[in-house]
Scaffold this motif. Structure first.
Motif, short mmCIF file in Angstrom:
data_model
loop_
_atom_site.label_atom_id
_atom_site.label_comp_id
_atom_site.label_asym_id
_atom_site.label_seq_id
_atom_site.Cartn_x
_atom_site.Cartn_y
_atom_site.Cartn_z
N ALA A 42 -4.18 29.58 59.03
CA ALA A 42 -4.16 28.96 60.36
C ALA A 42 -5.05 29.75 61.31
O ALA A 42 -5.79 29.16 62.13
CB ALA A 42 -2.74 28.90 60.89
N ALA A 43 -5.00 31.10 61.21
CA ALA A 43 -5.85 31.92 62.08
C ALA A 43 -7.31 31.65 61.79
O ALA A 43 -8.13 31.49 62.71
CB ALA A 43 -5.53 33.40 61.84
N LEU A 44 -7.65 31.59 60.51
CA LEU A 44 -9.04 31.32 60.13
C LEU A 44 -9.48 29.96 60.69
O LEU A 44 -10.58 29.81 61.23
CB LEU A 44 -9.13 31.32 58.60
CG LEU A 44 -10.49 31.61 57.99
CD1 LEU A 44 -11.01 32.93 58.49
CD2 LEU A 44 -10.37 31.63 56.47
N PHE A 45 -8.60 28.98 60.58
CA PHE A 45 -8.90 27.63 61.07
C PHE A 45 -9.16 27.68 62.57
O PHE A 45 -10.11 27.10 63.09
CB PHE A 45 -7.72 26.72 60.75
CG PHE A 45 -7.93 25.30 61.16
CD1 PHE A 45 -8.60 24.41 60.34
CD2 PHE A 45 -7.45 24.84 62.39
CE1 PHE A 45 -8.80 23.11 60.73
CE2 PHE A 45 -7.66 23.54 62.77
CZ PHE A 45 -8.33 22.67 61.94
N SER A 46 -8.29 28.39 63.29
CA SER A 46 -8.43 28.45 64.75
C SER A 46 -9.73 29.14 65.14
O SER A 46 -10.40 28.72 66.10
CB SER A 46 -7.24 29.18 65.36
OG SER A 46 -6.07 28.59 64.89
N ILE A 47 -10.09 30.18 64.39
CA ILE A 47 -11.35 30.86 64.70
C ILE A 47 -12.51 29.91 64.50
O ILE A 47 -13.45 29.84 65.30
CB ILE A 47 -11.51 32.13 63.84
CG1 ILE A 47 -10.46 33.17 64.26
CG2 ILE A 47 -12.90 32.71 63.98
CD1 ILE A 47 -10.34 34.34 63.31
N LEU B 110 -12.39 26.68 64.71
CA LEU B 110 -12.34 25.73 65.82
C LEU B 110 -12.95 26.32 67.07
O LEU B 110 -13.71 25.65 67.80
CB LEU B 110 -10.89 25.31 66.06
CG LEU B 110 -10.66 24.16 67.02
CD1 LEU B 110 -11.30 22.90 66.47
CD2 LEU B 110 -9.17 23.94 67.24
N LEU B 111 -12.62 27.57 67.29
CA LEU B 111 -13.15 28.28 68.46
C LEU B 111 -14.67 28.27 68.43
O LEU B 111 -15.34 27.92 69.41
CB LEU B 111 -12.63 29.71 68.44
CG LEU B 111 -13.22 30.70 69.43
CD1 LEU B 111 -12.68 30.40 70.83
CD2 LEU B 111 -12.89 32.13 69.04
N LEU C 143 -10.38 38.10 58.77
CA LEU C 143 -10.23 37.55 60.12
C LEU C 143 -11.19 38.23 61.08
O LEU C 143 -11.77 37.56 61.96
CB LEU C 143 -8.78 37.73 60.58
CG LEU C 143 -7.81 36.83 59.80
CD1 LEU C 143 -6.39 37.03 60.31
CD2 LEU C 143 -8.22 35.37 59.92
N GLY D 229 -12.80 25.98 75.10
CA GLY D 229 -12.66 25.99 73.64
C GLY D 229 -11.70 27.06 73.19
O GLY D 229 -10.88 26.85 72.29
N ALA E 116 -8.39 26.42 71.03
CA ALA E 116 -8.23 27.07 69.73
C ALA E 116 -6.95 27.89 69.69
O ALA E 116 -6.19 27.83 68.71
CB ALA E 116 -9.44 27.95 69.44
N PHE F 11 -3.72 27.37 67.27
CA PHE F 11 -3.19 28.46 66.45
C PHE F 11 -1.70 28.63 66.68
O PHE F 11 -0.91 28.74 65.73
CB PHE F 11 -3.95 29.75 66.77
CG PHE F 11 -3.43 30.93 66.01
CD1 PHE F 11 -3.52 30.98 64.62
CD2 PHE F 11 -2.81 32.00 66.67
CE1 PHE F 11 -3.04 32.06 63.92
CE2 PHE F 11 -2.31 33.08 65.96
CZ PHE F 11 -2.43 33.11 64.58
N LEU G 143 0.21 25.75 65.08
CA LEU G 143 0.29 25.85 63.62
C LEU G 143 1.25 26.94 63.19
O LEU G 143 2.11 26.73 62.32
CB LEU G 143 -1.12 26.13 63.05
CG LEU G 143 -2.08 24.95 63.01
CD1 LEU G 143 -3.46 25.40 62.58
CD2 LEU G 143 -1.57 23.86 62.08
#
Lengths: 664, 104, 160
Positions: B13-18, B20-21, C14, C89, C93, C97, C100
């Motif tokens: 989820a964190a990867l996805f949000s990054i 998206l960012l 990350l 954005g 985002a 997060f 989710l």
């Protein structure tokens, strides 16, 4: 069981595939197109020869291969292929005559700009017809039957830029379609009754005893409906009108239509479903067969009469085809199925020969088709003359040396033993005399006498055109070997009996009867037209001796007995009147009704208009203003910025997540 | 303590949000593509994690999905980058703020 | 599956991803993107999907990342770096997060430990690809071909 039955489908498939391949060629690739078409046809001929062999070994050989096309519910729709003497003989004739026509076309169409397209359609035509012959299912036969119709439409209208060609193609298509309607209804009825459309299926097929037993009294109607399709395809009265007009196509097409493919399909169809016609026959006579006989008699005589007064070289041949097909139908109707098919096979050879010969004449005379403008061509075109004369004598039924003579004799023999009536027998005598008469007239006009306008610069055709003529002429003569009563090999091959030689049967009374009839026809013609050919140089033979003697009768015949006009006055006029009537109904009756309702509506509208103006209009105005504002607001969201769109998607996803959480 | 499925999903989820960012806030078209690729990678991580923690991991369904997803996103990247170049040729910019021909 | 390795890989991935998303210089961002994918491949190895991990390295780092670098070079007249930043954005985002993570934490049934499995060999994957997944495989082949041709046509010089 022979191996070839498993590959029988290849026979129609090869020319069809060749046709597709040719269609994909560019217009300039003439050689490849012709080579492909001839190769496809040669392959079909070779396969037909292979298929012919096993039928020789056993009498009454029959092999079928059926397969399921698709299944719906509990019913499986099955198609199949069949190989029996009838199919094998037809296959051989069609592919051999077709091959000759293909080769001839290479020379005949050499200058034409539609060369490639022409050969594609020609292959298609041949493939479709071969499919008709090998089909073991009325449905499969019908499919190929319609493909034959389509191919004829495409080929008759090959020179689409001529309005007359387009009209003739349309006429051929629509007229045969009328017949096909009957065929289709008959087919549905048959399926409804017997539950199968397969001809032979291990005793369960619709032509076998078990299937026939289910038909009962309806067999007569089914047979007649199917016969109606054959009437359309084989140019029988009253649907014969398309066949002479089909002369608008290139001459090889006429040859193919008249000899090997299209018209043969109708006769073949009747022969194929013959058990349907003869079901419940008393003494070989059923009501459906009687209809076939009388239609055939009418057609044969009428067409022969019309042919006498025609001036177009191809039209004479066209009417002669119609007449000969009538003869075949008569033969089938009186129970002489083998005789009819034999005549069909022999006719395939000599009629193709005649048409190709006329094509050679037309080619040599620079596209002139009026026989009154020809004359004296035997000096310029010796090969064409000799082969044409052979074809003419075969068609006239000159006995002993020519195939047509034997088959005609056989047919007359069969007709003579028809129990219900002797009338067809004597009418057929007249037909034979007339045939000899008009063919002699034609030959005198074209090949004898002085050369007139069109024949001045005539020249013999190239070998690529004359060799097919020679092959077909040999076929027309040599075929008589297997047709004589002394050794009726073809007859017994078709009926599945074993043949034996007996020289005593060679000379029969019928031989002298037909000799007398043919001599009479030729003699009268020679006597009447003895002066027609020797008119002066440039003047076309304008007054026909027959016209001189019987002007009214000649005009009646020259105008094809006004049958086209009759149809124009009746059937077409009827549709025209019906159309006018519906137009009037539409305009005045229904329109008046609508107008009346309209008037009521108007009064009501006046009332509501008042309400609208004062009450509703203001409200609508306000709504519009609101909608416009909303639209502006919405259009602001369409910024064209993909990132904003993406952000909105993300927010939407979040909203869905929250909704889910709130619900759960 | 061994990592549970939850932890993997949170990383994903964190990867996805990054991703998206990156896709939402950067101006450059290539960044948007990088962001989209990151989001796809997060989805792939989910596939693999779910496969690994599933009760019957001997069926390679999740792995198959990940393989096909990688192949398709490679195709997507190729076309996307080609479009960036084509757009750059045409407009002489890759700044998506200036690419608003579709504005309503 | 050790938690130490997990923590290291997670932090590395990350961080690299965050760098890819936020670094100003395009080239740096592209390299960080490649690094993040290396981390992701390490995750796949950790989860026992070695083949997918290798495929990821080959396809993403070998091809996609290189492709991105090429594109940057081809369009460098425009921007060596990217200054604009859209703070909206970031908020979206972050919200996604949080949403989710909340939903993952709220679902108790997925707090499970991985079962022991037989190693997923390349042979098994190959068999699966050639049997049950042969149609998708062919479709992907067609898709890749179409994408290849499409990309070539897109970047072809326009005819004058």
């Amino acid at each position: 069981m022979s191996l070839i039955i498993h590959y029988l489908w290849l026979i129609p498939a090869v020319p069809l595939v060749a046709s597709l391949a040719i269609l994909s060629l560019a217009n300039a690739w003439r050689r490849s197109a012709a080579a492909l078409a001839v190769a496809g046809q040669t392959a079909a001929l070779a396969l037909s020869a292979v298929a012919f062999l096993p039928t020789l070994q056993t009498h009454g050989f029959r092999a079928v291969q059926n397969f399921t096309w698709f299944t719906f519910g509990d019913n499986a729709l099955r198609l199949g292929f069949v190989l029996d003497p009838l199919a094998a003989a037809m296959l051989l004739m069609i592919s051999l005559v077709g091959l000759c026509i293909f080769v001839f076309s290479i020379g005949y169409m050499a200058e034409d700009k539609n060369f490639v397209r022409f050969f594609a359609y020609l292959s298609f035509f041949s493939g479709a017809m071969l499919g008709v012959v090998v089909a073991n299912s009325l449905l499969l036969l019908f499919i190929f039957w319609e493909l034959v119709g389509l191919a004829s439409y495409l080929l008759i209208g090959l020179w689409i830029e001529r309005p007359s060609a387009a009209a003739a193609a349309k006429k051929a298509f629509i007229t045969t379609r009328i017949g096909d309607m009957g065929f289709f209804v008959g087919m549905l009825w048959l399926y409804n009754r017997s539950g199968t459309l397969l001809f032979y299926d291990d005793g369960k097929g619709c032509l076998e005893s078990a299937g026939l037993a289910m038909l009962g009294a309806s067999a007569t109607f089914i047979a007649l409906l199917i016969f109606f399709g054959a009437v359309g395809k084989s140019g029988q009265f009253p649907l014969h009108v398309w066949l002479p007009d089909a002369m608008e196509g290139p001459t090889p097409v006429s040859a193919l239509i008249h000899a090997a493919t299209m018209v043969a399909a109708g006769v073949f169809l009747v022969a194929r479903v013959y058990p349907l016609f003869s079901l419940g026959a008393i003494n070989g006579v059923t009501s459906s067969l009687t209809v076939v006989v009388w239609i055939g008699v009418t057609t044969a005589l009428m067409a022969a009469l019309i042919a006498i007064a025609q001036a177009d070289i191809k039209r004479i041949l066209a009417y002669s085809t119609v007449s000969q097909l009538g003869l075949m139908m008569v033969s089938l109707g009186v129970g002489g199925m083998a005789a009819g098919i034999m005549h069909l096979l022999a006719h395939g050879f000599f009629k193709a020969l005649l048409f190709l010969g006329s094509g050679s004449v037309i080619h040599g005379c620079h596209s002139e088709q009026d026989i009154r403008k020809m004359g004296g061509l035997r000096r310029f075109m010796p090969v064409t003359f000799v082969t044409y004369a052979i074809g003419m004598m075969a068609l006239s039924g000159v006995p002993f040396f020519f195939s047509g003579g034997w088959t005609k004799e056989e047919i007359l023999h069969a007709v003579g033993h028809w129990p219900p009536s002797r009338a067809p027998y004597y009418l057929m005598f007249a037909g034979v005399v007339l045939t000899a008469f008009y063919m002699t007239r034609q030959i005198i006009y074209v090949f004898f006498g002085n050369s007139r306008t069109a024949a001045k610069q005539a020249h013999e055709s190239p070998p690529v055109m004359t060799i097919p003529l020679i092959v077909l002429a040999l076929g027309a003569i040599l075929l008589s070997i297997v047709l004589t009563p002394a050794w009726p090999w073809l007859h017994d091959y078709l009926t599945g009996e074993s043949v034996h030689f007996e020289i005593g049967r060679l000379i029969q009374p019928m031989l002298f009867v037909s000799l007398a009839l043919v001599s009479a026809g030729i003699g009268i013609a020679v006597w009447m037209y003895r002066k027609a050919g020797v008119q002066d140089g440039d003047r076309p033979a304008d007054i026909d001796p027959l016209e001189h003697a019987q002007p009214a009768l000649f005009r009646f015949l020259a105008n094809k007995m006004w049958i086209d006009e009759l149809y124009a006055r009746t059937v077409i006029a009827f549709s025209w009147i019906a159309a006018l009537l519906s137009d009037w109904m539409d305009r005045y009756f229904w329109d008046g009704l609508v107008r009346g309702f309209g008037a009521i509506g108007q009064v009501f509208a006046m009332f509501t208009a008042g309400v609208d103006e004062r009450g509703i209009n203001t409200g609508v105005d306000e709504t519009t203003v609101g909608a416009r504002g909303l639209g502006r607001l919405m259009s602001a969201a369409h910024s064209g910025q993909i990132q904003i769109y993406l952000g909105i998607v993300a927010i939407g996803m979040l909203a869905l997540l929250l909704l889910y959480a709130w619900l759960a | 303590m061994t990592p549970t499925l939850q932890i993997f999903l949170i990383v994903s989820a964190a990867l996805f949000s990054i991703g998206l960012l990156a896709a939402l806030s950067r101006r450059h078209a290539i960044f948007i593509l990088i962001g989209i690729e990151l989001m796809l990678a997060a989805a792939n991580l989910n596939f693999i994690a779910f496969w690994r923690f599933a009760p019957q991991p001997h069926q390679p369904t999740g792995v198959m999905f990940a393989i096909f997803s990688i192949a398709i996103s490679a195709a997507e990247a190729a076309v996307g980058l080609a479009m960036v170049i084509a757009v750059y040729r045409h407009y002489h910019t890759t700044n998506v703020d200036q690419l608003n021909q579709l504005k309503g | 599956m050790s938690s130490a390795a997990f923590v290291i890989i997670a932090i590395f991935t990350l961080a690299a991803a965050l760098a890819a998303a936020t670094l100003r210089k395009l080239m740096h961002a592209a390299l960080s993107f490649a690094a993040a994918l290396v981390g992701l491949a390490a995750f796949f190895f950790l989860l026992g999907a070695e083949f997918v991990g290798l495929a990821l390295v080959f396809i993403y780092i070998g091809a996609v990342a290189v492709l991105i670098v090429f594109t940057i070079l081809l369009t460098r007249r425009d921007v060596g770096e990217d200054r604009g930043f859209n703070w909206a954005g970031v908020i979206i985002a972050l919200a996604v997060f949080c949403g989710l993570t909340w939903s993952i934490l709220a679902t108790q049934s997925i707090s499970i430990v991985a079962p022991h499995i037989r190693a997923l060999t390349v042979k098994r994957i190959g068999e699966a690809l050639m049997t049950g997944y042969v149609w998708p495989l062919q479709c992907v082949g067609v898709l890749l071909t179409a994408a290849l041709i499409g990309a070539l046509i897109l970047v072809m010089e326009e005819k004058r």
